[in-house]
Design an enzyme around this catalytic site. Structure first.
Site, short mmCIF file in Angstrom:
data_model
loop_
_atom_site.label_atom_id
_atom_site.label_comp_id
_atom_site.label_asym_id
_atom_site.label_seq_id
_atom_site.Cartn_x
_atom_site.Cartn_y
_atom_site.Cartn_z
N TYR A 154 3.51 -11.22 8.25
CA TYR A 154 3.40 -10.18 7.94
C TYR A 154 4.11 -9.43 6.76
O TYR A 154 4.83 -9.33 7.38
CB TYR A 154 2.88 -9.18 9.07
N HIS A 156 -7.96 6.60 2.39
CA HIS A 156 -7.27 5.96 1.77
C HIS A 156 -6.76 4.87 2.72
O HIS A 156 -6.96 3.72 3.14
CB HIS A 156 -7.52 5.64 0.29
N VAL A 200 1.20 -1.16 0.27
CA VAL A 200 0.34 -0.40 -0.09
C VAL A 200 1.05 0.90 -0.45
O VAL A 200 1.71 1.32 1.20
CB VAL A 200 -0.96 0.35 1.06
#
Length: 143
Positions: free
Chosen positions: A101, A76, A69
């Site tokens: 992760y 967002h 991301v």
């Protein structure tokens, strides 16, 4: 050892490199192709669902969740990062197998590239090593 990898299609130029790093590292440690199951999900927010489904329906000893991301101009980024992180944390707290992760969260594409085989290495490699270590940990408790 059997591994599941759930990888986000979003920012696949980054997540694909992380995936390659993870798979190559697993193979360097003697894991055969048939013991590596790779499935894709649309984005990082869906990593939790994908990992949960893999946990419930597949014969794996650990799952690596890979996503990327990159911060934009809206909140967002914060919602996706928080949701994915909380979801993976929940799976680790309640599930029977470790979920590693592998979510890269950066401010720029350059920072992501640096972590996906660039000057800071490949975080996919690190995720694979963590998965191996966590399987060893679980198995050591079950002996």
């Amino acid at each position: 050892m059997k591994f599941g990898i759930v990888v986000s299609e979003w920012n696949f130029n980054i997540t694909g490199a992380l995936l390659n790093g993870a798979v190559n590292t697993l193979k360097k440690h003697g894991v055969k192709d048939e013991n590596i199951l790779v499935k894709t999900v649309p984005g990082s927010f869906e990593l939790t669902f994908g990992a949960n489904q893999m946990m419930e329906n597949c014969d794996v000893d650990a799952i690596i969740a890979i996503g990327c991301v990159i911060k934009g101009d809206t909140p967002h980024f914060d919602y996706v990062c928080m949701g994915a992180t909380q979801g993976i944390t929940e799976l680790n707290a309640t599930g029977d197998i470790p979920v590693i992760y592998g979510l890269i969260t950066t401010n720029t594409m350059e920072q992501a590239e640096d972590r996906a085989g660039g000057k800071l290495g490949n975080k996919g490699d690190e995720c694979a090593i963590s998965a191996i270590k966590m399987i060893d940990f679980v198995w050591s408790l079950n002996k």
